[in-house]
Design an enzyme around this catalytic site. Sequence first.
Site, PDB file in Angstrom:
ATOM      1  N   LEU A 101       0.901  -1.161   0.000  1.00 35.03           N
ATOM      2  CA  LEU A 101       0.000   0.000   0.000  1.00 35.03           C
ATOM      3  C   LEU A 101       0.931   1.200   0.000  1.00 35.03           C
ATOM      4  O   LEU A 101       1.951   1.199   0.687  1.00 35.03           O
ATOM      5  CB  LEU A 101      -0.883   0.006   1.251  1.00 35.03           C
ATOM      6  CG  LEU A 101      -1.977  -1.078   1.349  1.00 35.03           C
ATOM      7  CD1 LEU A 101      -2.703  -0.986   2.687  1.00 35.03           C
ATOM      8  CD2 LEU A 101      -2.983  -0.953   0.208  1.00 35.03           C
ATOM      9  N   ASP A 102       0.573   2.242  -0.754  1.00 32.95           N
ATOM     10  CA  ASP A 102       1.433   3.437  -0.811  1.00 32.95           C
ATOM     11  C   ASP A 102       1.597   4.053   0.567  1.00 32.95           C
ATOM     12  O   ASP A 102       0.764   3.855   1.445  1.00 32.95           O
ATOM     13  CB  ASP A 102       0.800   4.556  -1.656  1.00 32.95           C
ATOM     14  CG  ASP A 102       0.369   4.100  -3.009  1.00 32.95           C
ATOM     15  OD1 ASP A 102       0.997   3.191  -3.552  1.00 32.95           O
ATOM     16  OD2 ASP A 102      -0.609   4.685  -3.518  1.00 32.95           O
ATOM     17  N   TYR A 103       2.594   4.912   0.657  1.00 34.33           N
ATOM     18  CA  TYR A 103       2.867   5.691   1.874  1.00 34.33           C
ATOM     19  C   TYR A 103       1.595   6.400   2.357  1.00 34.33           C
ATOM     20  O   TYR A 103       1.292   6.416   3.543  1.00 34.33           O
ATOM     21  CB  TYR A 103       3.956   6.718   1.522  1.00 34.33           C
ATOM     22  CG  TYR A 103       4.456   7.547   2.668  1.00 34.33           C
ATOM     23  CD1 TYR A 103       5.356   7.018   3.593  1.00 34.33           C
ATOM     24  CD2 TYR A 103       4.051   8.873   2.813  1.00 34.33           C
ATOM     25  CE1 TYR A 103       5.834   7.789   4.642  1.00 34.33           C
ATOM     26  CE2 TYR A 103       4.522   9.651   3.855  1.00 34.33           C
ATOM     27  CZ  TYR A 103       5.411   9.109   4.762  1.00 34.33           C
ATOM     28  OH  TYR A 103       5.883   9.870   5.801  1.00 34.33           O
ATOM     29  N   ARG A 189      -5.068   5.181  -7.774  1.00 34.07           N
ATOM     30  CA  ARG A 189      -4.780   6.617  -7.972  1.00 34.07           C
ATOM     31  C   ARG A 189      -4.647   6.928  -9.465  1.00 34.07           C
ATOM     32  O   ARG A 189      -5.199   7.923  -9.963  1.00 34.07           O
ATOM     33  CB  ARG A 189      -3.492   7.007  -7.232  1.00 34.07           C
ATOM     34  CG  ARG A 189      -3.632   6.938  -5.717  1.00 34.07           C
ATOM     35  CD  ARG A 189      -2.339   7.269  -5.000  1.00 34.07           C
ATOM     36  NE  ARG A 189      -2.399   6.891  -3.605  1.00 34.07           N
ATOM     37  CZ  ARG A 189      -2.940   7.634  -2.632  1.00 34.07           C
ATOM     38  NH1 ARG A 189      -3.451   8.811  -2.915  1.00 34.07           N
ATOM     39  NH2 ARG A 189      -2.971   7.202  -1.385  1.00 34.07           N
TER      40      ARG A 189
END
Length: 234
Positions: A101-103, A189
């Site tokens: 999962l992204d930051y 995104r």
Amino acid sequence: MRINKFLANSGVASRRAADQLINDGAVKINGRVCSLGDDVDLANDTVTVKGKPVNVVKKYDYYIMNKPKGCVCTVKDDKGRKTVMDLLPPSAKRLFPVGRLDYDTEGLLILTNDGDLTFKLTHPKNEVPKTYLVKTEKPVSDEDLQKLRSGVYIDGVKTKKCNVRLIETHKDGSKLHVTITEGRNRQVRKMFEAVNNNVDFLKRIKIGDLTLTGLNRGEVRQLNAREIDYLLNL
Ligand code: URA
């Protein structure tokens, strides 16, 4: 682990038959004949029965985390940022996050040392559905919804058909549930960028039917037997 339990777990013999083998002097731990009450160190000891080594049945660990934003999904970060490993109890340090999962993304993350499960959950051919709660910067139109559902181009490659459910929409943006079966880099995104929008908030709320119920942001717990069984049989 007690030696007779170890032999039974390893499929060598029933608990009672294992006791008999031990009493017969057929079982050795690190080359020495053992007796009924002896324990086996699963990580370090070598056990033989009638001279043949018995393979340790490795027990894997499975954790579920409600990842907060502001940490990375790696074991160690070369920029010194906080990682998801920092949120684990000290007893669980040798685990790996399953996928990324992204930051800035929060939500459901599984951590395990079971490589087969990691492969199963992350390999695109298995098409394991992952559901995200998305809040966008601008309202999403009906036309955008259709485009997102049927596939948009990310880096020249079309995304697969996916499930997009509009929860609410107003002048400041929309709230949606998006279920994808791929796991391309920053996919959700980028899908919204492809329809000229931006994601303001992103949270993974489901992997298959597994949810975060009862787990607050930043919390982590071991998966129970039913949940592990569910994932292994996906
Ligand atoms: N899609 C994204 O854009 N980011 C994530 O962290 C997961 C899916």
